[in-house]
Design an enzyme around this catalytic site. Structure first.
Site: not given
Ligand code: UDP
Length: 325
Positions: A154, A150, A34, A119, A78, A97
């Site tokens: 993840k 973050y 994007n 990732a 990724l 996201t």
């Protein structure tokens, strides 16, 4: 590896190097990006390649994602919101996201039975920092410190990917990137090496945050890419989590001095407290060094670039760009 691969985030720093390597191996490559932190210029060298197909859209767009996953043999995921500064400045985008996006990628891979590389990041270890092996405990700060969102997003991605593997037999491989650097990385989102090299080349003060005693290990992007492609080729990697990084450690002050030396710069070094550099109460980790025994034992993988060669590749690239990053 298979013949056609979808690379989400393929116009990003690591992604563009993955795409070039795959094209070099004769693969057909689909990119979905994007362009939030990625740039089409990152793919300039291959943009007209007959085996490259670029879609500018988000991984949150389920129909697009579903169509692309259906077309390919494997997926390398990724696409993510990355960079400490971006995470602090755009916390909602980061969480959406990274969590919803990966959920969609996993759903599509499951529907079409496609192998997935996910990732992840060394950030998930949080404040734990010394010779981190894959089973190391994670030590995270409070939810009031946005930085830690973050690591949580993840980690949730990892849990979900491992759950798809356990529950539904989806072939997934998780790679935790430690600090990865090289040509095309931008300093815009806070990454230290391009920031310091840009400052050194311009003769601006080199901004060392905190005391400068904190240390990191920097891996060259082409070594990291070799790890990703090696893991995708190795059947025994499926269902596993692997650190990808260099074990060569340097303090951030040491890094500033080394970059000064390798660029021949006369920039002064400016030490800036974390509160001023980021925000009040900002938490950093003192060390972050991987134990890469697992990937070494499985693939024989080890970095080929030492820190000097890694820095030199960034300096050469940024000089060619006119010193900006
Ligand atoms: N850093 C710094 N000056 C800068 C940018 C970063 O001293 O202009 C420090 C940062 O505080 C951290 C280290 O360099 O201690 C690595 O930062 P980066 O954002 O590159 O990666 P991460 O924090 O994710 O390891």
């Amino acid at each position: 590896m298979s013949d056609s691969i979808l690379v989400t985030g393929g116009a990003g720093f690591i992604g563009s190097h993955v795409v070039e390597a795959l094209l070099g191996q004769g693969k057909t490559v689909f990119v979905l990006d994007n362009l939030s932190t990625g740039r089409l210029e990152n793919l300039a060298a291959v943009q007209n390649h007959p085996r490259l197909d670029i879609t500018v859209d988000t991984i949150l767009n389920w129909p697009v994602m579903n169509r692309l996953v259906a077309q390919v043999d494997h997926v390398i995921h990724l696409a993510a919101a990355v960079g400490v500064r971006k995470i602090l400045e755009e916390p909602v985008e980061t969480i959406t996201t990274n969590v919803r996006g990966t959920e969609i990628v996993l759903d599509c891979c499951h529907r079409h039975g496609k192998k997935l590389f996910l990732a992840s990041t060394s950030e998930i270890y949080g404040k734990a920092g010394d010779r981190l092996h894959e089973e190391h405990d994670r030590i995270l700060g409070s939810t009031t410190h946005r930085r830690w969102s973050y690591a949580c997003t993840k980690a949730m991605d990892e849990f979900l990917a491992l759950a798809y593997n356990y529950d539904k037999g989806l072939p997934v491989i998780i790679g935790r990137f430690f600090n990865t650097v090289g040509p095309r990385q931008t300093g815009r989102w806070g990454m230290v090496v391009p920031t310091f090299v840009g400052q050194a080349l311009r003769g601006d003060p080199i901004t060392v945050y905190g005391t400068g005693e904190q240390s990191r290990c920097f891996c060259h992007v082409s070594d990291a890419v070799r790890a990703v492609l090696g893991l995708m080729e190795e059947e025994r990697a499926v269902g596993g989590v692997f650190n990808i990084g260099s074990e060569e450690e340097i303090t951030i002050l040491g890094l500033a001095l080394k970059i000064k030396e390798r660029t021949g710069s006369r920039s002064p070094i400016q030490v800036i407290p974390y509160d001023q550099a980021y925000e009040s109460g900002f938490e950093d980790m003192l060390r972050r060094q991987p134990d890469t025994t697992k990937i070494r034992n499985l693939l024989g993988w080890r970095p080929t670039y030492d820190l000097d060669a890694t820095i030199d590749s960034v300096v050469e690239y940024m000089r060619a760009q006119g010193g900006s990053g």
